[in-house]
Design a protein around this motif. Structure first.
Motif, short mmCIF file in Angstrom:
data_model
loop_
_atom_site.label_atom_id
_atom_site.label_comp_id
_atom_site.label_asym_id
_atom_site.label_seq_id
_atom_site.Cartn_x
_atom_site.Cartn_y
_atom_site.Cartn_z
N THR A 14 1.30 -2.96 3.10
CA THR A 14 -0.08 -2.48 3.18
C THR A 14 -0.29 -1.22 2.35
O THR A 14 -1.36 -1.03 1.77
N THR A 15 0.74 -0.39 2.25
CA THR A 15 0.63 0.81 1.42
C THR A 15 0.47 0.44 -0.04
O THR A 15 -0.43 0.94 -0.73
N SER A 18 -2.86 -1.24 -0.63
CA SER A 18 -3.93 -0.24 -0.59
C SER A 18 -3.99 0.53 -1.90
O SER A 18 -5.08 0.85 -2.40
N GLN A 19 -2.83 0.82 -2.48
CA GLN A 19 -2.79 1.53 -3.75
C GLN A 19 -3.39 0.68 -4.87
O GLN A 19 -4.13 1.20 -5.72
N GLU A 33 -11.38 -4.81 0.36
CA GLU A 33 -10.94 -4.73 1.75
C GLU A 33 -9.61 -5.45 1.87
O GLU A 33 -9.37 -6.46 1.18
N LEU A 34 -8.72 -4.94 2.72
CA LEU A 34 -7.41 -5.57 2.92
C LEU A 34 -7.51 -6.66 3.98
O LEU A 34 -8.18 -6.49 5.00
#
Length: 307
Positions: A14-15, A18-19, A33-34
């Motif tokens: 997720t990190t 997100s990046q 959006e994730l």
């Protein structure tokens, strides 16, 4: 327009997703959006070679992409099968982060400082083969789990050290926990290690065009050579194969240097070879180096079967 970015649910996944999403917004202005997707590799904690190795972290994300549940899938590129997937386009390979392996050991020690008999954890046959080849007298033990799980084995005294990708630690802001960063000439990383893969549906030209803004040419050339070698060796991502390519300026001409390792998990014997060529021919460089390694007996050393 809001792009749905598919990701695994782990903290690292997720990190890094997100990046990618933030960079996409920065460069194109599009909102994102994730969307988390559970994969076989996340649900099954058995060794990767036992559950299928290649693609266990990828297939569910690709299924979600093809089903229209997400618009973009973000993967650690080293997890990506080398064979093309129908309906899927590798639209971007962003700039690579540190490709090296990192050691987190008790008492701030390096691998060379660990006493004989020390227990060092890794779930990678590639790392196992190269660590054993160093002849340090350490015991390499199997290990799966997320970054926290693996590091906790050292903190709790169950293991003396663990080896994991430096890129993951950097993305999580935890690189200071590493007690040593291994020289890639000593322990070659996995093909594609430190790089991300951003995929979309091959017929989605709009998303492909947006993702193209994230693509880094030097990184794509390097990982293309590494993955070409892996494919030519007919080895999966769980096989004991390491590869690292760099784009270098040779008197004004961009050249690609590729170094590779294949070995028995016991550490002996092993094969290390290198090749160089035009940055415009990464696939050919990988294929030629793989052929040289096969001629030296690499196929008989790789006991981890490619799925």
């Amino acid at each position: 327009m809001t792009l749905r970015v598919g990701t695994r649910a782990s903290a690292l996944a997720t990190t890094q997703s997100s990046q990618v999403a933030a960079l996409l917004t920065e460069l194109t202005g599009v909102e994102t959006e994730l969307v988390t997707v559970s994969t076989e590799g996340d649900r099954n904690t058995r060794p990767l070679a036992e559950i299928g190795g290649t693609g266990v972290f990828v297939s569910a994300l690709r299924d979600a992409l093809l089903a229209g549940e997400v618009d973009v899938a973000v993967h650690s590129l080293k997890d990506l099968p080398t064979a093309a997937a129908d309906g899927i386009l590798l639209a971007a390979v962003p700039t690579r982060v540190d490709p090296r392996d990192a050691v987190i050991a008790r008492d701030g020690l390096t691998l060379g400082e660990l006493p004989a008999g020390s227990r060092v954890g890794t779930g990678s046959p590639r790392r196992t083969a190269q660590l054993n080849a160093l002849g340090l007298g350490i015991e390499v033990v199997g290990l799966r789990g997320n970054v926290d799980t693996r590091i906790s084995k050292v903190r709790d005294g169950e293991l003396d050290a663990v080896v994991l990708a430096a890129a993951g630690l950097r993305r999580l802001g935890r690189i200071e926990e590493a007690t040593e960063l291994l020289d890639p000439l000593q322990v070659l990383p996995a093909p594609g290690q430190g790089a991300l893969a951003c995929e979309c549906r091959s017929d989605d030209r709009e998303v492909a065009g947006l993702l193209a803004r994230l693509d880094d040419g030097a990184t794509r050339a390097a990982v293309t050579a590494e993955r070409s070698l892996l494919a030519s060796l007919e080895a999966g991502c769980s096989a004991p194969v390491g590869a690292w390519a760099e784009v270098v300026d040779d008197d004004g001409s961009l050249q690609l240097w590729l170094r590779a390792f294949a070995g028995d998990p016991s550490g002996a014997p092993s094969i290390r070879l290198s090749a160089t060529g035009s940055v415009q021919d990464p696939t050919g460089i990988g294929e030629r180096l793989a052929a040289e390694m096969i001629a030296e007996g690499a196929d008989s050393l790789m006991r981890a079967d490619a799925p």
